[in-house]
Design a protein around this motif. Structure first.
Motif, mmCIF file in Angstrom:
data_model
loop_
_atom_site.group_PDB
_atom_site.id
_atom_site.type_symbol
_atom_site.label_atom_id
_atom_site.label_comp_id
_atom_site.label_asym_id
_atom_site.label_seq_id
_atom_site.Cartn_x
_atom_site.Cartn_y
_atom_site.Cartn_z
ATOM 1 N N UNK A 142 -5.653 -13.696 57.794
ATOM 2 C CA UNK A 142 -5.366 -12.283 58.004
ATOM 3 C C UNK A 142 -5.966 -11.461 56.860
ATOM 4 N N UNK A 143 -6.778 -10.448 57.190
ATOM 5 C CA UNK A 143 -7.358 -9.582 56.173
ATOM 6 C C UNK A 143 -6.393 -8.442 55.860
ATOM 7 N N UNK A 144 -6.142 -8.229 54.564
ATOM 8 C CA UNK A 144 -5.175 -7.216 54.133
ATOM 9 C C UNK A 144 -5.883 -6.178 53.269
ATOM 10 N N UNK A 145 -5.793 -4.909 53.655
ATOM 11 C CA UNK A 145 -6.331 -3.820 52.858
ATOM 12 C C UNK A 145 -5.231 -3.298 51.931
ATOM 13 N N UNK A 146 -5.553 -3.216 50.657
ATOM 14 C CA UNK A 146 -4.576 -2.796 49.659
ATOM 15 C C UNK A 146 -4.741 -1.326 49.316
ATOM 16 N N UNK A 147 -3.658 -0.704 48.840
ATOM 17 C CA UNK A 147 -3.761 0.652 48.304
ATOM 18 C C UNK A 147 -4.511 0.581 46.973
ATOM 19 N N UNK A 148 -4.896 1.728 46.444
ATOM 20 C CA UNK A 148 -5.653 1.742 45.188
ATOM 21 C C UNK A 148 -4.892 1.045 44.068
ATOM 22 N N UNK A 149 -3.611 1.378 43.889
ATOM 23 C CA UNK A 149 -2.839 0.792 42.796
ATOM 24 C C UNK A 149 -2.566 -0.694 43.029
ATOM 25 N N UNK A 150 -2.337 -1.093 44.265
ATOM 26 C CA UNK A 150 -2.166 -2.516 44.569
ATOM 27 C C UNK A 150 -3.450 -3.283 44.238
ATOM 28 N N UNK A 151 -4.588 -2.685 44.591
ATOM 29 C CA UNK A 151 -5.882 -3.317 44.324
ATOM 30 C C UNK A 151 -6.137 -3.437 42.827
ATOM 31 N N UNK A 152 -5.872 -2.367 42.077
ATOM 32 C CA UNK A 152 -6.079 -2.397 40.630
ATOM 33 C C UNK A 152 -5.173 -3.425 39.959
ATOM 34 N N UNK A 153 -3.934 -3.495 40.408
ATOM 35 C CA UNK A 153 -3.002 -4.465 39.828
ATOM 36 C C UNK A 153 -3.467 -5.898 40.105
ATOM 37 N N UNK A 154 -3.918 -6.151 41.332
ATOM 38 C CA UNK A 154 -4.396 -7.491 41.657
ATOM 39 C C UNK A 154 -5.683 -7.803 40.891
ATOM 40 N N UNK A 155 -6.552 -6.796 40.722
ATOM 41 C CA UNK A 155 -7.742 -6.971 39.890
ATOM 42 C C UNK A 155 -7.361 -7.443 38.488
ATOM 43 N N UNK A 156 -6.381 -6.763 37.919
ATOM 44 C CA UNK A 156 -5.927 -7.091 36.566
ATOM 45 C C UNK A 156 -5.363 -8.507 36.510
ATOM 46 N N UNK A 157 -4.546 -8.858 37.481
ATOM 47 C CA UNK A 157 -3.920 -10.176 37.501
ATOM 48 C C UNK A 157 -4.949 -11.304 37.618
ATOM 49 N N UNK A 158 -5.894 -11.167 38.539
ATOM 50 C CA UNK A 158 -6.834 -12.271 38.746
ATOM 51 C C UNK A 158 -7.865 -12.345 37.621
ATOM 52 N N UNK A 159 -8.144 -11.201 36.964
ATOM 53 C CA UNK A 159 -9.032 -11.219 35.803
ATOM 54 C C UNK A 159 -8.383 -11.959 34.651
ATOM 55 N N UNK A 160 -7.060 -11.804 34.528
ATOM 56 C CA UNK A 160 -6.311 -12.434 33.439
ATOM 57 C C UNK A 160 -5.313 -13.456 33.994
ATOM 58 N N UNK A 161 -5.753 -14.209 34.980
ATOM 59 C CA UNK A 161 -4.850 -15.175 35.613
ATOM 60 C C UNK A 161 -4.317 -16.185 34.597
ATOM 61 N N UNK A 162 -3.046 -16.541 34.779
ATOM 62 C CA UNK A 162 -2.345 -17.491 33.910
ATOM 63 C C UNK A 162 -2.178 -16.986 32.478
ATOM 64 N N UNK A 163 -2.320 -15.683 32.271
ATOM 65 C CA UNK A 163 -2.072 -15.060 30.974
ATOM 66 C C UNK A 163 -0.980 -14.000 31.139
ATOM 67 N N UNK A 164 -0.236 -13.753 30.074
ATOM 68 C CA UNK A 164 0.811 -12.729 30.118
ATOM 69 C C UNK A 164 0.164 -11.340 30.121
ATOM 70 N N UNK A 165 0.550 -10.516 31.099
ATOM 71 C CA UNK A 165 0.078 -9.130 31.200
ATOM 72 C C UNK A 165 1.253 -8.223 30.872
ATOM 73 N N UNK A 166 1.137 -7.453 29.825
ATOM 74 C CA UNK A 166 2.247 -6.609 29.382
ATOM 75 C C UNK A 166 2.387 -5.360 30.243
#
Length: 213
Positions: A142-166
């Motif tokens: 299933x393809x899911x389109x994210x809102x801008x903030x959801x997309x930015x948050x996921x960008x941040x998470x996968x860029x810093x995966x397995x690291x603590x994000x403050x």
């Protein structure tokens, strides 16, 4: 990924911006040090800085960046060969140095290495992936389109995966440095958790979150 580029050579700046845009990166380019300085807190996860630019030089901007971001990669691109200046750049937290002239491929490789992104598609597991270029999340066919903030948050998470994000890192990146309440951050986290279904996002008490994949 959102990149700040400071380069007063118009042709070089345009060449870099176009090349990185083809990779799906968002590039804010500046030729004036003061304007770049004023934009530091706008939620970047990579900085490309020339040293000799009008009004405020790249070294001063580098120092200011480290007041906002302790770990975000900073690459200096400069024609200077003065060892004192190069040493000063590293002393203030530069991650890498690229001497002009250089091949754009070389810059691209450094960005991908420092930001831990080797391609545009990040696999969570066999049935989940996120495509940086299209900002498309795919969950069990299933393809899911994210809102801008959801997309930015996921960008941040996968860029810093397995690291603590403050919380501060989320505020700087997702809200581009604008003030946000802790409840707003938690509300966005809840929405993304609901979309992802699986328990990828883990809370770090009184600190932030970690995206475990």
């Amino acid at each position: 990924m959102k990149i700040l580029l400071l380069e007063d050579n118009t042709k070089l700046s345009q060449t870099i911006s176009k090349r990185l845009a083809l990779k799906g990166y968002k590039v804010d380019s500046f030729s004036d040090g003061q304007k770049a300085y004023d934009s530091i807190s706008n939620g970047y996860n990579c900085f490309l800085l020339d040293i000799n630019v009008p009004n405020i030089d790249g070294i001063k901007i580098l120092k200011k960046i480290r007041d906002y971001y302790t770990e975000v990669p900073i690459i200096i691109i400069s024609s200077t060969v003065e060892l004192d200046i190069i040493k000063e750049a590293y002393d203030y937290g530069c991650n890498d140095y690229l001497k002009k002239p250089f091949f754009i491929d070389e810059l691209e490789i450094k960005i991908e290495k420092l930001c831990k992104i080797t391609n545009t598609i990040i696999m969570f597991d066999q049935n989940y992936y996120f495509d940086f270029k299209s900002s498309l999340l795919k969950i069990e066919d299933q393809e899911v389109r994210l809102t801008k903030k959801e997309r930015l948050l996921l960008n941040l998470f996968v860029t810093k995966k397995n690291e603590v994000i403050t919380y501060v890192a989320i505020e700087n990146y997702v809200w581009e440095g604008n003030f946000v309440t802790l409840e707003s951050i938690r509300s966005l986290i809840r929405r993304l958790r609901k979309i992802l279904i699986k328990d990828y996002i883990h809370t770090v008490v009184d600190t932030g979150y970690i995206f475990k994949i």
